[in-house]
Design a protein around this motif. Structure first.
Motif, short mmCIF file in Angstrom:
data_model
loop_
_atom_site.label_atom_id
_atom_site.label_comp_id
_atom_site.label_asym_id
_atom_site.label_seq_id
_atom_site.Cartn_x
_atom_site.Cartn_y
_atom_site.Cartn_z
N GLU A 101 -7.13 6.90 0.12
CA GLU A 101 -7.14 5.54 -0.43
C GLU A 101 -6.25 4.61 0.39
O GLU A 101 -6.60 3.46 0.64
N VAL A 102 -5.10 5.11 0.81
CA VAL A 102 -4.21 4.29 1.64
C VAL A 102 -4.89 3.97 2.96
O VAL A 102 -4.81 2.83 3.46
N ILE A 103 -5.58 4.94 3.53
CA ILE A 103 -6.30 4.70 4.80
C ILE A 103 -7.36 3.62 4.61
O ILE A 103 -7.52 2.73 5.46
N LYS A 104 -8.07 3.64 3.49
CA LYS A 104 -9.07 2.60 3.22
C LYS A 104 -8.41 1.22 3.13
O LYS A 104 -8.95 0.22 3.61
N GLU A 105 -7.25 1.19 2.49
CA GLU A 105 -6.54 -0.09 2.36
C GLU A 105 -6.10 -0.61 3.72
O GLU A 105 -6.21 -1.81 4.01
N ASP A 113 5.97 -12.88 -3.21
CA ASP A 113 5.07 -12.46 -4.29
C ASP A 113 4.37 -11.18 -3.87
O ASP A 113 3.74 -11.14 -2.81
N THR A 114 4.48 -10.14 -4.67
CA THR A 114 3.90 -8.85 -4.31
C THR A 114 2.69 -8.53 -5.18
O THR A 114 2.60 -8.97 -6.33
N GLN A 115 1.78 -7.76 -4.60
CA GLN A 115 0.62 -7.26 -5.33
C GLN A 115 0.43 -5.80 -4.98
O GLN A 115 0.62 -5.39 -3.83
N ARG A 116 0.07 -5.01 -5.98
CA ARG A 116 -0.26 -3.61 -5.75
C ARG A 116 -1.19 -3.16 -6.87
O ARG A 116 -1.21 -3.75 -7.96
N ASP A 117 -1.94 -2.15 -6.63
CA ASP A 117 -3.04 -1.81 -7.55
C ASP A 117 -2.56 -1.42 -8.94
O ASP A 117 -3.19 -1.74 -9.93
N ARG A 118 -1.40 -0.76 -9.06
CA ARG A 118 -0.97 -0.30 -10.39
C ARG A 118 -0.74 -1.48 -11.33
O ARG A 118 -1.06 -1.43 -12.51
N ASP A 119 -0.16 -2.56 -10.80
CA ASP A 119 0.22 -3.68 -11.65
C ASP A 119 -0.88 -4.72 -11.82
O ASP A 119 -0.96 -5.37 -12.85
N ALA A 159 2.93 11.80 2.18
CA ALA A 159 1.89 11.66 1.16
C ALA A 159 0.97 10.49 1.46
O ALA A 159 -0.26 10.59 1.30
N SER A 160 1.52 9.36 1.91
CA SER A 160 0.68 8.18 2.13
C SER A 160 -0.21 8.32 3.36
O SER A 160 -1.35 7.88 3.36
N VAL A 161 0.32 8.94 4.45
CA VAL A 161 -0.51 9.06 5.66
C VAL A 161 -1.66 10.03 5.43
O VAL A 161 -2.66 10.01 6.17
N ALA A 162 -1.54 10.88 4.40
CA ALA A 162 -2.63 11.82 4.08
C ALA A 162 -3.56 11.29 3.00
O ALA A 162 -4.55 11.94 2.66
N SER A 163 -3.26 10.10 2.48
CA SER A 163 -4.04 9.55 1.37
C SER A 163 -5.27 8.82 1.87
O SER A 163 -5.17 7.86 2.64
N SER A 214 0.86 -1.19 0.00
CA SER A 214 0.00 0.00 0.00
C SER A 214 0.90 1.24 0.00
O SER A 214 1.85 1.33 0.79
N TYR A 215 0.60 2.22 -0.86
CA TYR A 215 1.50 3.35 -1.02
C TYR A 215 0.80 4.51 -1.70
O TYR A 215 -0.29 4.36 -2.27
N SER A 216 1.45 5.67 -1.66
CA SER A 216 1.00 6.84 -2.41
C SER A 216 1.72 6.86 -3.76
O SER A 216 2.90 6.50 -3.85
#
Length: 450
Positions: free
Chosen positions: A85-89, A44-50, A79-83, A22-24
């Motif tokens: 979307e990151v908070i939802k994740e 094995d990694t997963q993130r929304d962009r990929d 940036a991430s602590v203010a996001s 999870s990231y900004s």
């Protein structure tokens, strides 16, 4: 080459841990670097962009990716602590009981960090550690944390997926656990370790519903078999009486095991320095089943504590739980009062005592061990089981106490409950594990009999 690089080849297909990152978007260059490092080390990694296909509804697909991951790596930056979307994740990961692994890449205000992450140790990848050998070392450390207790964590993920499917399909009984799979899930639940992610309410509900359904099936099969016996053998009223007895027994079993499943979450580090936690967890499950099939009315436990205000909530909860099944508790506030109760006409099945009393003279044997001495003297080789309820727990000390004849030391409510089940089930025939017998005799465990 770093040690963690070897994990990629050592992990078989299907056993590689899965981590959601999870990231900004503002931190994408670092996230690309981190992703490559984790993949190189067998994660094995997963993130929304990929990983989210084009034209797929974003939120449900993202939630499914988190659900299928074993760990949740959150890259922390302003940036991430203010996001939002990151908070939802993060909140979705918390809801699913995922292992959290926060990685700090630049200074953040702690007040702005999600409270679930503030309770977890951070990995700081800043300054010189953001590149080169420093980064590689931090990546190794992060991977080792993701590999900790991996079999237990992967089972957490697998059962979470099964429980989610069951809930999404209106809790269909066809999707519940059965047979050996249910047995495995109950043992898994009983041997949770402190560093592992917690069981979610859905995990607990799913396993408890599976056990209840299994009990109902057993009751139905026995009832049908007895009904057939009535018809074929002409046993009439006798068979129907036996049928009712069996149904009553299984109702007790279902009710008791529902309580056991909620209470008995064994913490491995609260047990022993040498014993096999899987074997102990199986022992707890077996004891719970055995006790469920017995009439517990008349079972008596003596609880010795010189401070009535000590562990009030734990004592209250354990007593109320066991009293639902007819277990009687008697209290004593000193060693002498305990001895007087033990010498009374009504026998006891178990004694629980704290280890040290405030009135213990300096340099003398502690109160709990003096009670043990009395039980051994009066027990003619088969003493009443004794459990020590310790506010401070040391595994080596607990094992030494077992060498003297104590069944166990416990500090948490759930671990205490687990040992109570074992002690009541095995009673005066309680026998320490092979590992404890080996420790006490100074032998190798392989030289100790079963």
């Amino acid at each position: 080459m770093s040690v963690a690089h070897d994990t990629k080849t050592s992990l078989a297909a299907g056993t590689r841990p899965k981590a959601f990152i999870s990231y900004s978007r503002k931190d994408l260059p670092f996230v690309d670097q981190l992703t490559a490092a984790l993949e190189a080390r067998g994660i094995d990694t997963q993130r929304d962009r990929d990983d989210i296909p084009v034209a797929t509804p974003w939120r449900p697909e993202l939630a499914d990716m988190i659900r299928r991951s074993d760990s949740f790596v959150c890259v922390l930056s302003p940036a991430s602590v203010a996001s939002a979307e990151v908070i939802k994740e993060i909140e979705e990961a918390v809801r699913l009981g995922k292992r959290l692994a926060p990685v700090v890449i630049s200074e953040v205000d702690q007040a702005n960090v999600h409270e679930a992450l503030r309770a977890v140790n951070y990995a700081f990848v800043t300054g010189p550690e953001a590149s080169g050998a420093g980064f590689e070392s931090k990546a190794d450390t992060l991977v080792q944390s993701l590999l900790t207790d991996l079999p237990w964590v992967k089972e957490h993920t697998r059962l979470g997926l099964l429980a989610a499917r069951w809930a999404e399909r209106k809790k269909s009984s066809a999707l519940l656990l059965r047979g050996s799979e249910l047995e495995t899930a109950e043992v898994w639940r009983a041997k949770q370790v402190r560093e592992s992610p917690g069981l979610t309410p859905l995990h607990r509900e799913f396993i408890a519903a599976s056990r209840s359904a299994a009990t109902r099936r057993m009751r139905t099969w026995i009832g049908l078999a007895l009904a057939a016996l009535v018809v074929t053998a002409g046993l009439g009223s006798y068979a129907w009486v036996k049928k009712l007895e069996v149904e009553a027994e299984n109702l007790r079993f279902e009710k008791f095991f529902d309580v056991v499943s909620k209470e008995s979450t064994l913490r491995v580090e609260d047990v022993s320095a040498v014993e096999d936690e899987v074997a102990i967890a199986k022992r707890v499950v077996t004891a719970g089943r055995n006790l469920a099939r017995r009439d517990s009315s008349g079972v008596r436990i003596l609880w010795v504590d010189d401070d009535p205000d000590n562990n009030v909530e734990d004592k209250k909860h354990i007593k109320e739980t066991m009293q639902r099944f007819g277990v009687e508790f008697v209290s004593a506030s000193s060693v002498e009062a305990a001895k007087a109760s033990l010498l009374s006409d009504a026998p006891f099945d178990l004694v629980i005592s704290d280890l040290k009393h405030n009135a213990d003279p300096e340099g003398t044997r502690l109160a709990g061990l003096r009670i043990l001495d009395h039980l051994k003297a009066e027990g003619a080789g088969r003493p009443i089981p004794l459990i020590i309820y310790a506010t401070v727990f040391d595994r080596e000390q607990a094992d030494r106490a077992k060498c003297e004849g104590v069944v166990a030391e416990a500090r948490s409510r759930a671990t205490m409950f687990a040992w109570i089940l074992i002690a009541l089930d095995e009673g005066r025939d309680y026998r320490p594990s092979r590992e404890i017998r080996a420790l006490c005799s100074g032998k190798d465990v392989l030289d100790v009999g079963p």
